[in-house]
Design an enzyme around this catalytic site. Structure first.
Site, PDB file in Angstrom:
ATOM      1  N   HIS A 130      -5.772  26.987  58.655  1.00  0.00           N
ATOM      2  CA  HIS A 130      -7.197  27.121  58.648  1.00  0.00           C
ATOM      3  C   HIS A 130      -7.771  28.419  58.124  1.00  0.00           C
ATOM      4  O   HIS A 130      -7.243  29.397  58.394  1.00  0.00           O
ATOM      5  CB  HIS A 130      -7.830  26.628  60.285  1.00  0.00           C
ATOM      6  CG  HIS A 130      -7.436  27.735  61.171  1.00  0.00           C
ATOM      7  ND1 HIS A 130      -7.925  28.918  61.628  1.00  0.00           N
ATOM      8  CD2 HIS A 130      -5.990  27.981  61.721  1.00  0.00           C
ATOM      9  CE1 HIS A 130      -7.105  29.521  62.468  1.00  0.00           C
ATOM     10  NE2 HIS A 130      -5.902  29.154  62.505  1.00  0.00           N
ATOM     11  N   HIS A 132     -11.761  30.822  56.669  1.00  0.00           N
ATOM     12  CA  HIS A 132     -13.061  30.496  56.055  1.00  0.00           C
ATOM     13  C   HIS A 132     -13.023  30.778  54.587  1.00  0.00           C
ATOM     14  O   HIS A 132     -13.351  31.820  54.051  1.00  0.00           O
ATOM     15  CB  HIS A 132     -13.740  32.030  56.533  1.00  0.00           C
ATOM     16  CG  HIS A 132     -14.106  31.514  57.976  1.00  0.00           C
ATOM     17  ND1 HIS A 132     -14.449  30.485  58.657  1.00  0.00           N
ATOM     18  CD2 HIS A 132     -14.033  32.355  59.156  1.00  0.00           C
ATOM     19  CE1 HIS A 132     -14.709  30.687  59.985  1.00  0.00           C
ATOM     20  NE2 HIS A 132     -14.458  32.035  60.171  1.00  0.00           N
TER      21      HIS A 132
END
Ligand SMILES: *[C@@H]1O[C@H](CO)[C@@H](O)[C@H](O)[C@H]1NC(C)=O
Ligand SMILES: *[C@@H]1O[C@H](CO)[C@@H](O)[C@H](O)[C@H]1NC(C)=O
Ligand SMILES: *[C@@H]1O[C@H](CO)[C@@H](O)[C@H](O)[C@H]1NC(C)=O
Length: 341
Positions: A130, A132
């Protein structure tokens, strides 16, 4: 004399009978073994022909790679928290992708390195990555396998307001971390009133580029192609995209589609008091006039179009998976009429 002869004959007969009985038993035993062997053989043939989705899934899913390219302020910390809580029990790894200075776009060489690394790193599989970062199309990068992408999307204005106050007040997750705009007391309404850069509708241009990806056009606010590309990727390259407003359903859909990783996630989310792990502090809801003003902007309209598109798609997926439709038995599939025999 005669009696002795008779006795001898009788014992001979007895021995012969015993021998015959022994061999008969032996033959029966061998026949039985043979039948068992034959049965096993046909069973094996049958199994290798019959494609058993359960067995296959188990083996396959140990190679599972899921990428969650999380958009800031969409509830991603809560979701990732569930994964971190489950990873030990469900035997998978969770890794955060930390990109220098939170840049959402990777350089070409890093794209390539990342794709190779993620797909070849056997010790980490199965894994949830995970970070951004914008969507990355692995087809372009020549990897032998492709990861599964998942994501969450939020109402664009809610996301912007949340981000606005987050920069000023932080959140309950790391309350002592001083944020970029700490001490700024201006409300979102005042910001819009004064047309300040922090509440500029252009800064809502984030979910479209995150789904659109690494192309230049993706990052031009208001670009129509970027919106179309984002929709295209959402349905073609994502396993499932949930909405922040329906986090529980998102987790349930994931649990049913990827039990290898998310088994027990729904129950965990329901029972853990960490489900609202991260909440922006002192958030003030914007006034109706502010909302109306923002909604007139092209960027809001486009971002909202993507949100509505994602929502409709998620509802469609969810109905099928969570069986809220008329069907009372869960949907399954199997193979038949397999030829040649
Ligand atoms: C990413 O790494 C940098 C440098 O080590 C660190 O300062 C930063 O806090 C990390 N980001 C996150 C979100 O953990
Ligand atoms: C992937 O990157 C990590 C961190 O740089 C490294 O430790 C690991 O060996 C790499 N794996 C492969 C298969 O390249
Ligand atoms: C929240 O979780 C903690 C640790 O798991 C537990 O000690 C506490 O009692 C829980 N609180 C509530 C309200 O459930």
């Amino acid at each position: 004399m005669l009696n002795l002869h008779k006795l001898w004959l009788l014992s001979c007969l007895g021995v012969i009978v015993v021998i015959i009985l022994y061999f008969q038993a032996e033959i029966a035993h061998l026949e039985e073994s043979y039948r068992k062997l034959e049965y096993k053989l046909t069973q094996n043939q049958f199994n290798s022909r019959q494609f058993n989705p359960n067995i296959l899934q188990k083996d396959d899913n140990n190679d599972l790679i899921v990428i969650y390219n999380r958009v800031p302020k969409t509830g991603s910390t809560s979701f990732v928290g569930v994964a971190y809580d489950l990873c030990k029990k469900n035997h998978f790894k969770v890794l955060h992708i930390n990109i220098t200075a939170n840049m959402h776009v990777m350089s070409l060489s890093n794209q390539y390195k990342f794709a190779q690394n993620v797909t070849k790193w056997q010790e980490m599989k199965p894994a949830l990555y995970h970070g951004h970062m914008a969507f990355l199309n692995f087809e372009r990068l020549g990897t032998s396998s492709k990861p599964v992408f998942i994501n969450l999307i939020r109402k664009p204005l809610d996301r912007l307001v949340s981000y606005y106050y987050f920069l000023r007040n932080g959140d309950n997750f790391r309350p002592h971390l001083v944020r970029k705009k700490h001490g700024d007391k201006m409300t979102f309404d005042e910001c819009v009133e004064k047309s300040q850069p922090d509440c500029d509708p252009n800064s809502m241009w984030l979910q479209i580029p995150f789904f659109c990806g690494h192309a230049a056009q993706c990052w031009k606010p208001g670009n129509q192609w970027a919106l179309q590309q984002a929709k295209h990727n959402l349905v073609n390259h994502y396993l499932v995209v949930g909405v922040t407003e329906e986090m529980l359903d998102f987790i349930s859909v994931l649990e049913s589609a990827l039990p290898r990783m998310f088994k027990g996630a729904t129950e965990h989310y329901l029972n853990s008091n960490k489900s609202h792990l991260r909440q922006t502090s002192s958030k003030i809801d914007p006034a109706q006039s502010t909302i109306e003003r923002i909604q007139q902007s092209t960027i809001w309209k486009m971002e909202n179009e993507l949100y509505e598109f994602a929502l409709e798609h998620f509802k469609f997926v969810k109905r099928k998976v969570l069986m809220k439709e008329a069907l009372s038995v869960p949907q399954t599939f199997f193979y038949e009429k397999i030829r040649p025999k």
